[in-house]
Design an enzyme around this catalytic site. Structure first.
Site, mmCIF file in Angstrom:
data_model
loop_
_atom_site.group_PDB
_atom_site.id
_atom_site.type_symbol
_atom_site.label_atom_id
_atom_site.label_comp_id
_atom_site.label_asym_id
_atom_site.label_seq_id
_atom_site.Cartn_x
_atom_site.Cartn_y
_atom_site.Cartn_z
ATOM 1 N N LYS A 170 -7.307 9.320 8.699
ATOM 2 C CA LYS A 170 -6.094 8.840 8.045
ATOM 3 C C LYS A 170 -4.902 9.229 8.907
ATOM 4 O O LYS A 170 -4.971 10.172 9.705
ATOM 5 C CB LYS A 170 -5.948 9.459 6.661
ATOM 6 C CG LYS A 170 -5.121 8.615 5.697
ATOM 7 C CD LYS A 170 -5.888 7.406 5.185
ATOM 8 C CE LYS A 170 -5.051 6.583 4.220
ATOM 9 N NZ LYS A 170 -5.779 5.445 3.668
ATOM 10 N N ASP A 179 -1.587 0.982 5.074
ATOM 11 C CA ASP A 179 -1.610 1.685 3.793
ATOM 12 C C ASP A 179 -0.208 1.485 3.220
ATOM 13 O O ASP A 179 0.492 0.549 3.618
ATOM 14 C CB ASP A 179 -1.958 3.171 3.991
ATOM 15 C CG ASP A 179 -2.332 3.897 2.692
ATOM 16 O OD1 ASP A 179 -1.907 3.449 1.608
ATOM 17 O OD2 ASP A 179 -3.023 4.917 2.743
#
Length: 443
Positions: free
Chosen positions: A126, A166
């Site tokens: 991430k 995201d």
């Protein structure tokens, strides 16, 4: 002290300033106790839990850029490459002013198990930045993205680490990031997913997380003797996930009555007008308060959240820890029988426990919102093969993956005597595959 308790104590000590990460690790390891206790000697010898809670690497860097007034600005960039036991690191980039290392680590840790559940060869990672695209011009966003990728490009690649979008990172940002990567590295490869269709993107990627959420929710309801058609659904959020969750819910015959953004929420008793939402949020990029000008019978409430509205199914699709214990009590009191997480960890641990204790079907985010990363992996496949599949082909693969994820977590929960506990089932099913790969590969 048990092995799980030892590792949790170590994480709490070493990462005391990262509450979101500690929350994620606690939730996963607590639900894995039966698996770990059955294999404790082996896992201890391999230091498996210590290895799985410690990222392979944490990259933090300075991102300087120049705004439209000619002023130099500086933000902080992150990439946490958590675990690549089953494939290249894979996980989104989040641009939001509250992003910090603890949040990125929590998201990356969750991504390990989410990606494992898809059945596709992708590891967990991430990244992101405390840069907020809201209110910035296209030129400012391009300047930031180019500076961000100048550093990030040293650490990623099509077979190494493949970021995606995201919160705060959509098609515009991915385009700028990809252009800079190509410029610096001189490579035209599938290093990012969520790209435009003109340069290697996949159909259904925009809709994937929301559509996937409903495919899994429908299967969960079906296997518990219920049908989503005709049901009332409350959804939080008004971004990509929420919009396409609402769209698919409507296609499946449900009525969606709420949506929300960072300033407030709307209730439309006649059912949300999705075209109005898309125009407000995707075209005009305005606040949700504008919705009442399109639908005078609707209500807009400043602040608060949607969970007080009576419903059959609740889909939290906004951000972490948005649904707390009081919200869970309101949902149960109002007859809600199913909650499926469209966002990452949007339900607090005590709220999750309350919902489960009161017989609410609960699908955790690492399973329920895996459609986005699953379709990202399908985009990677198309890039590798230099192919482009039709919308129907990708959508069919997505539906198949999400139905399979439900059955993986259902079967795992039954195997360990926790039938109906889909949180434990998802964690166990995701963990077993990663653990087996880590042990097979040695240190």
């Amino acid at each position: 002290m048990s092995y799980v308790d030892e590792v949790l104590a170590t994480v709490q000590q070493k990462d005391a300033s990262q509450p979101e990460f500690i929350q994620a690790v606690s939730e996963v390891l607590e639900s894995l106790r039966p698996v770990i206790e059955a294999n404790e000697a082996k896992f201890r010898k391999e230091a498996l839990l210590e290895r799985i809670v410690e990222p392979d690497r944490q990259i933090m860097f300075r991102v300087p850029w120049v705004d439209d007034q000619g002023q130099m600005q500086v933000n902080r960039g992150f990439r946490v490459q958590f675990n690549n036991a089953i494939g290249p690191y894979k996980g989104g980039l989040r641009f939001r002013n509250n992003v910090n290392l603890g949040i990125i680590k929590f998201l990356g840790f969750e991504q390990i198990f989410k990606n494992s559940l898809t059945g596709l060869p992708i590891g967990g990672g991430k990244g992101g930045s405390d840069f907020d695209p809201k209110g910035k011009s296209d030129r400012e966003i391009m300047a930031f993205c180019q500076s961000f990728m100048t550093e990030l490009s040293k650490h990623i690649g099509a077979d190494v680490d493949v970021p995606a979008g995201d919160i705060g990172v959509g098609g515009r940002e991915i385009g700028y990031l990809f252009g800079q990567y190509k410029r610096i590295r001189g490579l035209y490869e599938g290093v990012l997913t969520g790209k435009g269709l003109e340069f290697g993107g996949s159909l259904v990627r925009t809709e994937a997380t929301g559509y996937g959420l409903l495919y899994l929710t429908r299967e969960m309801l079906r296997c518990n003797g219920k049908d989503i058609a005709g049901k009332t659904v409350v959804i939080s959020g008004a971004g990509n996930v929420a919009i396409y969750a609402a769209q698919k819910a409507m296609q499946l015959g449900a009525k969606v009555v709420t949506m929300s953004d960072s300033t407030g929420w709307i209730y439309d008793p006649d059912g949300i007008d999705l075209e109005a939402i898309k125009e407000i949020k995707e075209v005009k990029r305005l606040r949700l308060s504008e919705y009442v000008t399109y639908r005078p019978n609707s209500q807009y409430t400043e602040g608060g959240n949607v969970w007080s509205v009576p419903c059959d199914v609740a889909l939290p699709c906004a951000t972490q820890n948005e649904l707390d214990l009081d919200d869970a009590k309101a949902l149960v009191a109002n007859g809600c029988f199913a909650v499926a997480e469209g966002a990452n960890m949007p339900t607090t641990l005590d709220a999750t426990a309350y919902l489960q204790e009161n017989g609410v079907l609960f699908a955790p985010g690492k399973a329920a919102n895996a459609g986005g990363v699953a379709t990202s992996a399908l985009e990677m496949t198309q890039n590798s093969e230099r192919l482009s599949w039709t919308f129907e082909e990708v959508d069919a693969k997505l539906e198949s993956i999400m139905v399979a994820i439900f059955h993986k977590m259902d079967e795992a929960s039954k195997r360990y005597g926790m039938e109906g506990n889909y949180v434990a089932g998802a964690n166990i099913a995701g963990f077993e595959k990663v653990a087996s790969a880590m042990i097979a590969q040695g240190m």
